[in-house]
Design an enzyme around this catalytic site. Sequence first.
Site, short mmCIF file in Angstrom:
data_model
loop_
_atom_site.label_atom_id
_atom_site.label_comp_id
_atom_site.label_asym_id
_atom_site.label_seq_id
_atom_site.Cartn_x
_atom_site.Cartn_y
_atom_site.Cartn_z
N LEU A 16 -5.90 2.73 -4.88
CA LEU A 16 -5.68 1.30 -5.14
C LEU A 16 -6.04 0.44 -3.94
O LEU A 16 -6.42 -0.72 -4.09
CB LEU A 16 -4.21 1.06 -5.51
CG LEU A 16 -3.72 1.72 -6.81
CD1 LEU A 16 -2.22 1.47 -6.98
CD2 LEU A 16 -4.48 1.18 -8.01
N GLY A 17 -5.91 0.99 -2.76
CA GLY A 17 -6.22 0.22 -1.56
C GLY A 17 -6.24 1.11 -0.33
O GLY A 17 -5.67 2.21 -0.33
N LYS A 18 -6.91 0.63 0.71
CA LYS A 18 -6.99 1.43 1.93
C LYS A 18 -7.16 0.51 3.13
O LYS A 18 -7.87 -0.50 3.06
CB LYS A 18 -8.16 2.40 1.85
CG LYS A 18 -8.24 3.37 3.04
CD LYS A 18 -9.37 4.37 2.86
CE LYS A 18 -9.39 5.37 4.01
NZ LYS A 18 -10.48 6.36 3.86
N THR A 24 -3.11 3.38 -0.39
CA THR A 24 -2.23 3.26 -1.55
C THR A 24 -2.91 3.91 -2.74
O THR A 24 -4.08 3.63 -3.02
CB THR A 24 -1.94 1.77 -1.86
OG1 THR A 24 -1.39 1.15 -0.69
CG2 THR A 24 -0.95 1.65 -3.00
N LYS A 39 2.37 5.19 -1.53
CA LYS A 39 1.86 4.58 -0.29
C LYS A 39 1.94 5.60 0.83
O LYS A 39 3.03 6.13 1.10
CB LYS A 39 2.66 3.33 0.05
CG LYS A 39 2.59 2.24 -1.02
CD LYS A 39 3.45 1.03 -0.66
CE LYS A 39 2.87 0.28 0.52
NZ LYS A 39 3.61 -0.99 0.75
N ASP A 139 5.64 -11.72 4.20
CA ASP A 139 4.20 -11.68 3.93
C ASP A 139 3.90 -12.15 2.50
O ASP A 139 3.19 -11.48 1.75
CB ASP A 139 3.65 -10.26 4.16
CG ASP A 139 2.13 -10.25 4.35
OD1 ASP A 139 1.55 -11.32 4.63
OD2 ASP A 139 1.52 -9.17 4.21
#
Length: 455
Positions: A16-18, A24, A39, A139
């Site tokens: 999903l993300g890096k 993730t 995560k 955030d």
Amino acid sequence: MTGKILAERYEVQRQLGKQTGRQTLLARDLQTQKLVVLKQLFLGSDFEWQDLKLFEREAETLKTLSHPAIPRYLDYLEIDEPDSKGFALVQTYVEGKTLEEHLTAGRTFSESEVKELAKSLLAILRYLHEQNQPVIHRDIKPSNILLHSRSGNSAGQVYLVDFGSVQNQAAKFGGTITVVGTYGYMAPEQFGGRSVPASDLYGLGATLIYLVTGLHPTELPQQDLRIQFADRAGQVNPNLIDWLEWMTEPSLEKRLSSAEEALRSLKNPRPLKKTPMVLEPSGSDIRLIENSEFIEIVIPPEGVSFGLITLFTAALAANLTLLLRFVNGEMDEQHFSIAGSLSVAVAVMFLFSTFRKLRLRIDRQQISSTSHLLGWKWNYSIEPSPTQDICQLEIEQIESKVSQIVIQAGNQKYKLGVKQGLSESEIEWLATELSQWLGVKIQRTLTDGKKKISM
């Protein structure tokens, strides 16, 4: 990586993300057959203990939270494999796209949808901030807000994710200044390592400004640390503009202090501060036209002064005398040509003063300044600029009492003042009208020689 099973339980579906030192993943829990988010924090060459503290804090915080719009803690793992060593946090999976993804794809949000999102997110923040140990997200930004199941006039179900920067009163670093957040969405106090509930309100306000303008806060001009966005917000109600300015007030003492207070003020707006009305000066020949689409200022010809009449008469008499001398052979052609050119220059000055009009026009696309003379039209000293580049409106007093209006658009400056025959009262009137139409405050400066001083 797809198909890999971690901790003999979680089968990786996709990434999903890096980012550096972490990633993730979307995985399937083989025991429950449900999708989860995993995560990972890696113990690599760029690993820092501060990262682990934040990672563990996220896990401990999620353990204590139970809210339908916040991912739920499921598991915490130590990963010890030949190709990856570190830790993993497992949490519930929320299907949906982030606000960032929606905006990047070209989706726009109506004013009612913006308010709906604001109320949903404030309800989440109220829950977080009212914990026994207040939880501050630190955030809040478009990429940390998910939307799911949009239907009809509803913006969709809202979720707040990524608690990797979270802080609570029981988990502050002793004596350590921790600066976390995302530039553009961070309240000024966060740059000094301080975070309070109102810091999250700032991040939410900046996020909503992105929704109404289509621009990240970093792409908008600032004045005294305040985000200048009103002129980019289209036809948004002034009460919502005022509320967003209140949410993103740089000073903690002046900003809305709690999610509850922010909700109340969104539903029941405070009275707007009215700009003092400056009436059109009596006897002014300037024509001002304005509506929701444009504002236009037309300055009539200055008129012929006594000095110019005298100069024109003298030039005409001299030209007749020179013509007679040329005809009688008392002057050569070159000298007669030079003298004639001077007379033409005086005639042009007479023509411009009698018939030339100046027009300054600002619409939703561009600002332009043009001259008009007997059906001819040309740019007056400067080319048009995009309206979105307008970042400053100034009344500049030059040395003694000579003033002018200066509109800064990118690197270009559009000026109206004494050179165009404006009086001091006309300058004040026009500057006020421009300020209200553009949504930009008037700055006042004094220029003495090469030095410019704010007044």
